[in-house]
Design a protein around this motif. Structure first.
Motif, PDB file in Angstrom:
ATOM      1  N   LYS A   1      25.596  49.760  35.197  1.00 49.90           N
ATOM      2  CA  LYS A   1      26.540  50.920  33.796  1.00 49.90           C
ATOM      3  C   LYS A   1      28.079  51.026  34.991  1.00 49.90           C
ATOM      4  N   LEU A   2      27.725  51.363  36.176  1.00 49.38           N
ATOM      5  CA  LEU A   2      29.129  51.359  36.804  1.00 49.38           C
ATOM      6  C   LEU A   2      29.591  50.245  37.170  1.00 49.38           C
ATOM      7  N   ILE A   3      29.543  49.239  37.531  1.00 47.33           N
ATOM      8  CA  ILE A   3      30.598  47.787  37.608  1.00 47.33           C
ATOM      9  C   ILE A   3      30.331  48.047  36.843  1.00 47.33           C
ATOM     10  N   THR A   4      29.982  48.029  35.198  1.00 46.30           N
ATOM     11  CA  THR A   4      30.982  47.104  34.045  1.00 46.30           C
ATOM     12  C   THR A   4      32.707  48.658  33.858  1.00 46.30           C
ATOM     13  N   ALA A   5      31.999  49.933  34.305  1.00 46.94           N
ATOM     14  CA  ALA A   5      32.641  50.643  34.748  1.00 46.94           C
ATOM     15  C   ALA A   5      33.764  50.615  34.961  1.00 46.94           C
ATOM     16  N   VAL A   6      33.331  50.223  36.287  1.00 47.74           N
ATOM     17  CA  VAL A   6      34.701  50.097  36.787  1.00 47.74           C
ATOM     18  C   VAL A   6      35.620  48.735  36.453  1.00 47.74           C
ATOM     19  N   GLY A   7      34.768  47.688  36.389  1.00 49.59           N
ATOM     20  CA  GLY A   7      35.317  46.419  35.294  1.00 49.59           C
ATOM     21  C   GLY A   7      36.431  47.112  34.352  1.00 49.59           C
ATOM     22  N   ASP A   8      36.057  47.751  33.586  1.00 47.77           N
ATOM     23  CA  ASP A   8      36.739  48.566  32.276  1.00 47.77           C
ATOM     24  C   ASP A   8      37.869  49.016  32.834  1.00 47.77           C
ATOM     25  N   VAL A   9      38.474  49.728  34.234  1.00 48.20           N
ATOM     26  CA  VAL A   9      39.298  49.749  34.026  1.00 48.20           C
ATOM     27  C   VAL A   9      40.105  49.226  35.006  1.00 48.20           C
ATOM     28  N   VAL A  10      39.459  48.294  36.084  1.00 46.40           N
ATOM     29  CA  VAL A  10      40.166  47.314  36.997  1.00 46.40           C
ATOM     30  C   VAL A  10      40.839  46.519  35.970  1.00 46.40           C
ATOM     31  N   VAL A  12      42.091  46.039  33.186  1.00 47.20           N
ATOM     32  CA  VAL A  12      43.208  46.847  32.211  1.00 47.20           C
ATOM     33  C   VAL A  12      44.563  47.332  32.871  1.00 47.20           C
ATOM     34  N   ASP A  13      44.076  47.055  34.162  1.00 52.70           N
ATOM     35  CA  ASP A  13      45.194  48.357  34.862  1.00 52.70           C
ATOM     36  C   ASP A  13      46.493  47.218  34.796  1.00 52.70           C
ATOM     37  N   ALA A  14      46.933  47.743  35.102  1.00 52.83           N
ATOM     38  CA  ALA A  14      49.259  47.326  34.878  1.00 52.83           C
ATOM     39  C   ALA A  14      49.265  46.496  36.357  1.00 52.83           C
ATOM     40  N   ASP A  15      48.812  46.627  37.133  1.00 50.78           N
ATOM     41  CA  ASP A  15      49.690  46.474  37.937  1.00 50.78           C
ATOM     42  C   ASP A  15      48.640  44.509  38.492  1.00 50.78           C
ATOM     43  N   ILE A  16      47.364  44.986  38.012  1.00 52.58           N
ATOM     44  CA  ILE A  16      46.103  43.813  38.964  1.00 52.58           C
ATOM     45  C   ILE A  16      45.319  43.578  38.032  1.00 52.58           C
ATOM     46  N   GLY A  17      45.889  43.415  36.950  1.00 50.18           N
ATOM     47  CA  GLY A  17      44.742  43.811  35.920  1.00 50.18           C
ATOM     48  C   GLY A  17      44.858  42.194  35.594  1.00 50.18           C
ATOM     49  N   ASP A  18      45.745  41.235  35.871  1.00 47.44           N
ATOM     50  CA  ASP A  18      45.956  39.779  35.560  1.00 47.44           C
ATOM     51  C   ASP A  18      45.906  39.019  36.834  1.00 47.44           C
ATOM     52  N   LYS A  19      45.212  39.998  38.163  1.00 52.31           N
ATOM     53  CA  LYS A  19      45.196  38.697  39.238  1.00 52.31           C
ATOM     54  C   LYS A  19      43.439  39.281  39.521  1.00 52.31           C
ATOM     55  N   LEU A  20      43.236  40.647  38.923  1.00 50.34           N
ATOM     56  CA  LEU A  20      42.043  40.286  39.667  1.00 50.34           C
ATOM     57  C   LEU A  20      40.391  41.029  38.375  1.00 50.34           C
ATOM     58  N   VAL A  22      37.059  41.749  37.817  1.00 49.84           N
ATOM     59  CA  VAL A  22      35.117  43.229  37.698  1.00 49.84           C
ATOM     60  C   VAL A  22      34.259  42.818  36.405  1.00 49.84           C
ATOM     61  N   VAL A  23      33.700  41.804  36.359  1.00 53.29           N
ATOM     62  CA  VAL A  23      32.382  41.005  36.356  1.00 53.29           C
ATOM     63  C   VAL A  23      30.924  41.308  36.656  1.00 53.29           C
ATOM     64  N   PHE A  24      30.120  41.547  34.769  1.00 50.60           N
ATOM     65  CA  PHE A  24      29.138  41.672  35.655  1.00 50.60           C
ATOM     66  C   PHE A  24      28.367  40.639  34.497  1.00 50.60           C
ATOM     67  N   ILE A  25      27.448  39.379  35.145  1.00 47.57           N
ATOM     68  CA  ILE A  25      27.125  38.986  34.374  1.00 47.57           C
ATOM     69  C   ILE A  25      25.770  38.187  34.308  1.00 47.57           C
ATOM     70  N   PRO A  26      25.191  39.563  32.634  1.00 49.51           N
ATOM     71  CA  PRO A  26      23.887  39.693  32.802  1.00 49.51           C
ATOM     72  C   PRO A  26      23.043  38.152  32.700  1.00 49.51           C
ATOM     73  N   ASN A  27      21.614  38.681  33.043  1.00 55.77           N
ATOM     74  CA  ASN A  27      20.365  37.441  32.550  1.00 55.77           C
ATOM     75  C   ASN A  27      20.765  36.564  33.656  1.00 55.77           C
ATOM     76  N   TYR A  28      21.403  36.426  34.929  1.00 54.40           N
ATOM     77  CA  TYR A  28      21.471  35.368  35.794  1.00 54.40           C
ATOM     78  C   TYR A  28      20.664  34.792  35.343  1.00 54.40           C
ATOM     79  N   SER A  29      20.207  33.503  36.514  1.00 57.88           N
ATOM     80  CA  SER A  29      19.356  32.072  36.285  1.00 57.88           C
ATOM     81  C   SER A  29      19.950  31.142  37.046  1.00 57.88           C
ATOM     82  N   VAL A  30      18.832  30.026  36.661  1.00 61.58           N
ATOM     83  CA  VAL A  30      19.754  29.197  37.858  1.00 61.58           C
ATOM     84  C   VAL A  30      20.772  28.330  37.267  1.00 61.58           C
TER      85      VAL A  30
END
Length: 210
Positions: A1-10, A12-20, A22-30
Protein backbone atom coordinates in the motif's frame (compact mmCIF):
# COMPACT_ATOMS: atom_id res chain seq x y z
CA UNK A 1 0.00 0.00 0.00
CA UNK A 2 2.80 2.40 0.87
CA UNK A 3 4.61 1.63 -2.40
CA UNK A 4 1.55 2.56 -4.44
CA UNK A 5 0.98 5.62 -2.25
CA UNK A 6 4.53 6.82 -2.90
CA UNK A 7 3.89 6.23 -6.60
CA UNK A 8 0.76 8.38 -6.46
CA UNK A 9 2.93 11.27 -5.29
CA UNK A 10 6.07 10.72 -7.38
CA UNK A 11 4.36 9.92 -10.66
CA UNK A 12 2.54 13.26 -10.85
CA UNK A 13 5.34 15.42 -9.45
CA UNK A 14 5.96 18.42 -11.70
CA UNK A 15 9.75 18.11 -11.50
CA UNK A 16 10.34 14.38 -11.87
CA UNK A 17 6.99 12.87 -12.90
CA UNK A 18 8.10 12.56 -16.52
CA UNK A 19 11.51 11.07 -15.58
CA UNK A 20 10.73 8.59 -12.81
CA UNK A 21 7.81 6.24 -12.20
CA UNK A 22 7.07 4.08 -9.19
CA UNK A 23 5.16 0.97 -10.24
CA UNK A 24 3.99 -1.96 -8.13
CA UNK A 25 3.29 -4.99 -10.32
CA UNK A 26 0.63 -7.31 -8.85
CA UNK A 27 0.61 -11.08 -9.28
CA UNK A 28 4.30 -11.32 -10.21
CA UNK A 29 4.89 -14.51 -12.16
CA UNK A 30 7.37 -16.32 -14.41
CA UNK A 31 5.65 -14.88 -17.48
CA UNK A 32 6.10 -11.33 -16.16
CA UNK A 33 9.68 -12.11 -15.14
CA UNK A 34 10.47 -13.07 -18.74
CA UNK A 35 9.61 -9.51 -19.73
CA UNK A 36 10.94 -7.58 -16.73
CA UNK A 37 14.30 -9.25 -16.08
CA UNK A 38 15.88 -8.72 -19.54
CA UNK A 39 14.78 -5.06 -19.45
CA UNK A 40 16.34 -4.36 -16.06
CA UNK A 41 19.47 -2.20 -15.68
CA UNK A 42 19.71 -2.46 -11.90
CA UNK A 43 18.42 -5.15 -9.56
CA UNK A 44 18.13 -4.54 -5.81
CA UNK A 45 18.48 -7.39 -3.33
CA UNK A 46 18.30 -5.77 0.05
CA UNK A 47 17.71 -8.57 2.56
CA UNK A 48 19.48 -8.20 5.90
CA UNK A 49 22.70 -10.20 5.96
CA UNK A 50 22.13 -13.63 7.44
CA UNK A 51 18.38 -13.83 6.72
CA UNK A 52 18.10 -14.92 3.06
CA UNK A 53 18.26 -18.65 2.43
CA UNK A 54 19.30 -18.36 -1.21
CA UNK A 55 17.80 -15.80 -3.57
CA UNK A 56 18.52 -17.10 -7.05
CA UNK A 57 16.47 -14.42 -8.81
CA UNK A 58 19.50 -12.13 -8.64
CA UNK A 59 21.40 -14.68 -10.74
CA UNK A 60 18.77 -14.29 -13.45
CA UNK A 61 19.12 -10.50 -13.37
CA UNK A 62 22.93 -10.65 -13.57
CA UNK A 63 22.76 -13.17 -16.41
CA UNK A 64 20.57 -10.74 -18.34
CA UNK A 65 22.81 -7.73 -17.74
CA UNK A 66 21.21 -6.23 -14.64
CA UNK A 67 23.82 -5.03 -12.15
CA UNK A 68 23.10 -5.80 -8.51
CA UNK A 69 22.75 -3.53 -5.50
CA UNK A 70 22.78 -5.85 -2.53
CA UNK A 71 23.95 -6.96 0.87
CA UNK A 72 26.32 -9.83 1.64
CA UNK A 73 23.44 -12.27 1.91
CA UNK A 74 22.14 -15.34 0.13
CA UNK A 75 23.28 -15.79 -3.45
CA UNK A 76 24.76 -12.29 -3.46
CA UNK A 77 27.85 -13.66 -1.72
CA UNK A 78 28.60 -16.20 -4.47
CA UNK A 79 27.65 -13.84 -7.28
CA UNK A 80 30.01 -11.15 -5.99
CA UNK A 81 32.81 -13.70 -5.82
CA UNK A 82 32.23 -14.81 -9.42
CA UNK A 83 31.65 -11.42 -11.09
CA UNK A 84 34.25 -9.52 -9.05
CA UNK A 85 33.89 -7.09 -6.16
CA UNK A 86 34.30 -4.08 -8.47
CA UNK A 87 31.27 -5.17 -10.50
CA UNK A 88 28.82 -5.40 -7.61
CA UNK A 89 27.22 -2.54 -5.64
CA UNK A 90 27.58 -3.64 -2.02
CA UNK A 91 25.97 -2.03 1.00
CA UNK A 92 24.89 -2.88 4.53
CA UNK A 93 26.19 -4.69 7.57
CA UNK A 94 27.69 -8.16 7.36
CA UNK A 95 26.15 -11.15 9.12
CA UNK A 96 28.73 -10.87 11.91
CA UNK A 97 28.02 -7.15 12.33
CA UNK A 98 24.26 -7.80 12.46
CA UNK A 99 24.79 -10.41 15.16
CA UNK A 100 26.99 -7.98 17.07
CA UNK A 101 24.34 -5.26 16.97
CA UNK A 102 21.74 -7.68 18.29
CA UNK A 103 23.99 -8.89 21.10
CA UNK A 104 24.85 -5.39 22.27
CA UNK A 105 21.28 -4.09 22.08
CA UNK A 106 20.22 -2.61 18.76
CA UNK A 107 18.69 0.86 19.16
CA UNK A 108 17.05 1.73 15.85
CA UNK A 109 15.80 5.12 17.06
CA UNK A 110 19.41 6.31 17.34
CA UNK A 111 19.78 6.11 13.55
CA UNK A 112 16.59 8.12 13.17
CA UNK A 113 17.85 10.92 15.42
CA UNK A 114 21.35 11.00 13.91
CA UNK A 115 20.44 10.90 10.20
CA UNK A 116 18.56 13.91 8.84
CA UNK A 117 17.66 12.28 5.51
CA UNK A 118 16.26 9.19 7.23
CA UNK A 119 14.39 11.33 9.76
CA UNK A 120 12.84 13.44 6.99
CA UNK A 121 11.67 10.35 5.11
CA UNK A 122 10.08 8.68 8.13
CA UNK A 123 8.51 11.94 9.29
CA UNK A 124 6.91 12.35 5.86
CA UNK A 125 5.41 8.87 6.09
CA UNK A 126 4.28 9.32 9.68
CA UNK A 127 2.91 12.80 9.01
CA UNK A 128 0.52 11.68 6.29
CA UNK A 129 2.41 13.05 3.26
CA UNK A 130 1.74 9.79 1.39
CA UNK A 131 -1.71 9.14 2.88
CA UNK A 132 -3.78 12.22 2.03
CA UNK A 133 -3.04 13.79 5.39
CA UNK A 134 -3.98 10.68 7.38
CA UNK A 135 -1.09 10.32 9.88
CA UNK A 136 -2.38 7.04 11.30
CA UNK A 137 -2.36 4.94 8.13
CA UNK A 138 1.32 3.92 8.30
CA UNK A 139 1.96 4.62 11.97
CA UNK A 140 2.33 0.91 12.70
CA UNK A 141 5.05 0.63 10.07
CA UNK A 142 6.94 3.64 11.39
CA UNK A 143 6.64 2.41 14.98
CA UNK A 144 7.99 -1.02 14.00
CA UNK A 145 11.09 0.67 12.55
CA UNK A 146 11.69 3.04 15.44
CA UNK A 147 10.96 0.53 18.20
CA UNK A 148 12.30 -2.80 17.04
CA UNK A 149 13.39 -2.87 13.39
CA UNK A 150 14.20 -6.58 13.42
CA UNK A 151 15.67 -6.46 9.89
CA UNK A 152 17.81 -3.40 10.75
CA UNK A 153 16.52 -1.30 7.89
CA UNK A 154 17.57 1.90 9.64
CA UNK A 155 21.07 0.58 10.36
CA UNK A 156 21.67 -0.12 6.66
CA UNK A 157 19.95 3.03 5.38
CA UNK A 158 22.92 5.39 4.98
CA UNK A 159 25.10 2.69 3.45
CA UNK A 160 22.34 2.08 0.88
CA UNK A 161 22.08 5.79 0.07
CA UNK A 162 25.87 6.05 -0.37
CA UNK A 163 25.95 3.05 -2.69
CA UNK A 164 23.10 4.45 -4.78
CA UNK A 165 25.25 7.56 -5.27
CA UNK A 166 28.00 5.29 -6.63
CA UNK A 167 25.46 3.66 -8.94
CA UNK A 168 24.63 7.12 -10.35
CA UNK A 169 28.31 7.88 -10.85
CA UNK A 170 29.01 4.64 -12.71
CA UNK A 171 25.86 4.93 -14.84
CA UNK A 172 27.06 8.30 -16.16
CA UNK A 173 30.09 6.47 -17.57
CA UNK A 174 28.37 4.18 -20.06
CA UNK A 175 31.60 2.47 -21.07
CA UNK A 176 32.32 1.50 -17.47
CA UNK A 177 28.69 0.48 -16.91
CA UNK A 178 28.75 -1.76 -19.99
CA UNK A 179 32.05 -3.29 -18.87
CA UNK A 180 30.48 -4.25 -15.55
CA UNK A 181 27.42 -5.64 -17.33
CA UNK A 182 29.63 -7.91 -19.44
CA UNK A 183 31.59 -9.05 -16.40
CA UNK A 184 28.32 -10.01 -14.70
CA UNK A 185 27.06 -11.93 -17.73
CA UNK A 186 30.36 -13.79 -17.99
CA UNK A 187 30.72 -14.44 -14.27
CA UNK A 188 27.29 -15.92 -13.63
CA UNK A 189 27.93 -18.61 -16.23
CA UNK A 190 29.27 -20.55 -13.26
CA UNK A 191 25.72 -20.97 -11.96
CA UNK A 192 24.52 -23.04 -14.91
CA UNK A 193 22.19 -25.91 -14.05
CA UNK A 194 24.55 -28.36 -15.81
CA UNK A 195 27.38 -27.59 -13.39
CA UNK A 196 25.06 -27.53 -10.40
CA UNK A 197 23.55 -30.95 -11.13
CA UNK A 198 26.98 -32.45 -11.81
CA UNK A 199 28.26 -31.11 -8.49
CA UNK A 200 25.20 -32.42 -6.64
CA UNK A 201 25.69 -35.82 -8.25
CA UNK A 202 29.36 -36.10 -7.36
CA UNK A 203 29.47 -34.41 -3.95
CA UNK A 204 26.06 -35.13 -2.40
CA UNK A 205 24.31 -38.00 -4.16
CA UNK A 206 27.47 -40.01 -4.90
CA UNK A 207 26.31 -41.12 -8.34
CA UNK A 208 27.97 -41.20 -11.76
CA UNK A 209 26.53 -40.84 -15.27
CA UNK A 210 25.45 -44.02 -17.08
Amino acid sequence: KLITAVGDVVNVDADIGDKLKVVFIPNYSVSLAEIIIPACDLSQHISTAGTEASGTSNMKFAMNGGLIVGTLDGANIEIREMVGEDNFFLFGHTTEEVQGLRQHGYESARYYHENETLRTALDAIAGGFFSQGDPCRYQGLVDSLLHGDFFMVLADFQSYIDEQARVDEVYRDQQEWNRQVLQNIIGVGYFSSDRAIHQYASEIWGITPV
